[in-house]
Motif scaffolding. Structure first.
Motif, PDB file in Angstrom:
ATOM      1  N   ALA A   1       0.838  -1.207   0.000  1.00 22.32           N
ATOM      2  CA  ALA A   1       0.000   0.000   0.000  1.00 22.32           C
ATOM      3  C   ALA A   1       0.873   1.257   0.000  1.00 22.32           C
ATOM      4  N   THR A   2       1.974   1.235   0.742  1.00 24.44           N
ATOM      5  CA  THR A   2       2.914   2.359   0.749  1.00 24.44           C
ATOM      6  C   THR A   2       3.490   2.564  -0.645  1.00 24.44           C
ATOM      7  N   ASN A   3       3.791   1.479  -1.323  1.00 25.56           N
ATOM      8  CA  ASN A   3       4.295   1.553  -2.688  1.00 25.56           C
ATOM      9  C   ASN A   3       3.305   2.263  -3.607  1.00 25.56           C
ATOM     10  N   LEU A   4       2.019   2.012  -3.412  1.00 27.60           N
ATOM     11  CA  LEU A   4       1.012   2.645  -4.259  1.00 27.60           C
ATOM     12  C   LEU A   4       0.997   4.160  -4.062  1.00 27.60           C
ATOM     13  N   ILE A   5       1.157   4.609  -2.827  1.00 28.60           N
ATOM     14  CA  ILE A   5       1.217   6.051  -2.558  1.00 28.60           C
ATOM     15  C   ILE A   5       2.509   6.635  -3.135  1.00 28.60           C
ATOM     16  N   PHE A   6       3.621   5.914  -2.991  1.00 27.36           N
ATOM     17  CA  PHE A   6       4.922   6.332  -3.533  1.00 27.36           C
ATOM     18  C   PHE A   6       4.846   6.487  -5.047  1.00 27.36           C
ATOM     19  N   PHE A   7       4.065   5.639  -5.670  1.00 22.78           N
ATOM     20  CA  PHE A   7       3.981   5.591  -7.125  1.00 22.78           C
ATOM     21  C   PHE A   7       3.355   6.856  -7.711  1.00 22.78           C
ATOM     22  N   ILE A   8       2.425   7.478  -6.989  1.00 17.77           N
ATOM     23  CA  ILE A   8       1.696   8.634  -7.532  1.00 17.77           C
ATOM     24  C   ILE A   8       2.636   9.794  -7.886  1.00 17.77           C
ATOM     25  N   PRO A   9       3.400  10.341  -6.935  1.00 11.89           N
ATOM     26  CA  PRO A   9       4.255  11.477  -7.313  1.00 11.89           C
ATOM     27  C   PRO A   9       5.391  11.095  -8.266  1.00 11.89           C
TER      28      PRO A   9
ATOM     29  N   ASN B   1      -8.359  -6.008  -4.337  1.00  9.48           N
ATOM     30  CA  ASN B   1      -9.331  -6.843  -3.621  1.00  9.48           C
ATOM     31  C   ASN B   1      -8.788  -8.238  -3.348  1.00  9.48           C
ATOM     32  N   ILE B   2      -8.048  -8.785  -4.292  1.00  5.71           N
ATOM     33  CA  ILE B   2      -7.421 -10.094  -4.066  1.00  5.71           C
ATOM     34  C   ILE B   2      -6.388  -9.983  -2.956  1.00  5.71           C
ATOM     35  N   SER B   3      -5.549  -8.963  -3.014  1.00  8.15           N
ATOM     36  CA  SER B   3      -4.477  -8.768  -2.030  1.00  8.15           C
ATOM     37  C   SER B   3      -5.001  -8.635  -0.608  1.00  8.15           C
ATOM     38  N   ILE B   4      -6.079  -7.891  -0.454  1.00  5.40           N
ATOM     39  CA  ILE B   4      -6.655  -7.677   0.878  1.00  5.40           C
ATOM     40  C   ILE B   4      -7.117  -8.996   1.489  1.00  5.40           C
ATOM     41  N   ASN B   5      -7.573  -9.907   0.655  1.00  9.21           N
ATOM     42  CA  ASN B   5      -8.141 -11.166   1.145  1.00  9.21           C
ATOM     43  C   ASN B   5      -7.152 -12.326   1.198  1.00  9.21           C
ATOM     44  N   ILE B   6      -5.872 -12.070   0.929  1.00 13.38           N
ATOM     45  CA  ILE B   6      -4.867 -13.129   0.960  1.00 13.38           C
ATOM     46  C   ILE B   6      -4.054 -13.022   2.243  1.00 13.38           C
ATOM     47  N   ASP B   7      -3.722 -14.149   2.819  1.00 15.41           N
ATOM     48  CA  ASP B   7      -2.861 -14.203   3.999  1.00 15.41           C
ATOM     49  C   ASP B   7      -1.494 -13.595   3.677  1.00 15.41           C
ATOM     50  N   VAL B   8      -0.903 -12.910   4.647  1.00 18.97           N
ATOM     51  CA  VAL B   8       0.371 -12.217   4.452  1.00 18.97           C
ATOM     52  C   VAL B   8       1.464 -13.169   3.973  1.00 18.97           C
ATOM     53  N   GLN B   9       1.550 -14.356   4.536  1.00 19.52           N
ATOM     54  CA  GLN B   9       2.600 -15.303   4.137  1.00 19.52           C
ATOM     55  C   GLN B   9       2.443 -15.746   2.684  1.00 19.52           C
ATOM     56  N   ILE B  10       1.224 -15.964   2.258  1.00 23.82           N
ATOM     57  CA  ILE B  10       0.984 -16.343   0.861  1.00 23.82           C
ATOM     58  C   ILE B  10       1.339 -15.177  -0.046  1.00 23.82           C
TER      59      ILE B  10
ATOM     60  N   ARG C   1       3.520 -12.811   0.515  1.00 26.29           N
ATOM     61  CA  ARG C   1       4.986 -12.709   0.455  1.00 26.29           C
ATOM     62  C   ARG C   1       5.563 -13.739  -0.499  1.00 26.29           C
ATOM     63  N   LYS C   2       5.037 -14.957  -0.460  1.00 22.09           N
ATOM     64  CA  LYS C   2       5.529 -16.000  -1.366  1.00 22.09           C
ATOM     65  C   LYS C   2       5.217 -15.644  -2.818  1.00 22.09           C
ATOM     66  N   CYS C   3       4.029 -15.120  -3.073  1.00 19.83           N
ATOM     67  CA  CYS C   3       3.673 -14.701  -4.434  1.00 19.83           C
ATOM     68  C   CYS C   3       4.607 -13.594  -4.911  1.00 19.83           C
ATOM     69  N   PHE C   4       4.922 -12.650  -4.032  1.00 18.81           N
ATOM     70  CA  PHE C   4       5.829 -11.563  -4.389  1.00 18.81           C
ATOM     71  C   PHE C   4       7.225 -12.110  -4.669  1.00 18.81           C
ATOM     72  N   GLY C   5       7.668 -13.074  -3.881  1.00 18.96           N
ATOM     73  CA  GLY C   5       8.967 -13.709  -4.105  1.00 18.96           C
ATOM     74  C   GLY C   5       9.027 -14.430  -5.436  1.00 18.96           C
ATOM     75  N   VAL C   6       7.964 -15.143  -5.777  1.00 14.49           N
ATOM     76  CA  VAL C   6       7.900 -15.830  -7.076  1.00 14.49           C
ATOM     77  C   VAL C   6       7.951 -14.800  -8.206  1.00 14.49           C
ATOM     78  N   PHE C   7       7.226 -13.706  -8.029  1.00 11.73           N
ATOM     79  CA  PHE C   7       7.226 -12.624  -9.025  1.00 11.73           C
ATOM     80  C   PHE C   7       8.644 -12.082  -9.220  1.00 11.73           C
ATOM     81  N   LEU C   8       9.355 -11.814  -8.134  1.00 10.37           N
ATOM     82  CA  LEU C   8      10.733 -11.324  -8.232  1.00 10.37           C
ATOM     83  C   LEU C   8      11.638 -12.353  -8.908  1.00 10.37           C
ATOM     84  N   GLY C   9      11.426 -13.629  -8.595  1.00  7.89           N
ATOM     85  CA  GLY C   9      12.210 -14.695  -9.226  1.00  7.89           C
ATOM     86  C   GLY C   9      11.995 -14.747 -10.728  1.00  7.89           C
ATOM     87  N   ILE C  10      10.745 -14.594 -11.156  1.00 14.17           N
ATOM     88  CA  ILE C  10      10.435 -14.596 -12.591  1.00 14.17           C
ATOM     89  C   ILE C  10      11.110 -13.412 -13.280  1.00 14.17           C
TER      90      ILE C  10
END
Length: 127
Positions: free
Chosen positions: A41-49, A85-94, A96-105
């Motif tokens: 969420a902080t990243n989204l605010i950072f992205f605007i300016p 909406n998907i992000s809000i409803n996902i467990d933090v650990q899942i 984080r793993k999705c973000f890690g997979v994204f970075l790996g790709i």
């Protein structure tokens, strides 16, 4: 001081168009220990300016295909609503793993691009 350095590094990477948000999320979670949802969420605010500045510079340099940008923006907004909406409803650990997979790709894609570039003699000579 850590927050200032994180902002500078993320801003520089954003300014080059390489996705400073990816770096920002990683640094916020790794260095500061921020929860994944809050970092995103902080990243989204950072992205605007940072994106406004990049848009202004690129409009001045006539680097933007405006009709294409409008189409991509409309569908990007729809995707952002769905993704949030998907992000809000996902467990933090899942998440984080999705973000890690994204970075790996992303890393694998960059490695593949470098290897492909250096195997092609024409691409090597046109650096």
């Amino acid at each position: 001081m850590t927050e200032i350095l994180i902002g500078i590094v993320s801003g520089i990477v954003s300014g080059t168009g390489m996705g400073g948000g990816t770096i920002l999320i990683f640094l916020l979670t790794f260095l500061i220990g921020m929860e994944q949802h809050i970092a995103q969420a902080t990243n989204l605010i950072f992205f605007i300016p940072t994106s406004i500045v990049a848009i202004i510079v690129n409009l001045k340099n006539k680097n933007i295909d405006i009709p294409l940008a409008i189409i991509i923006s409309i569908f990007g907004i729809l995707g952002a609503i769905i993704g949030a909406n998907i992000s809000i409803n996902i467990d933090v650990q899942i998440l984080r793993k999705c973000f890690g997979v994204f970075l790996g790709i992303i890393a694998l894609n960059e490695i593949y691009s470098i290897i492909k570039k250096y195997k092609n003699p024409k691409a090597r000579n046109n650096k």
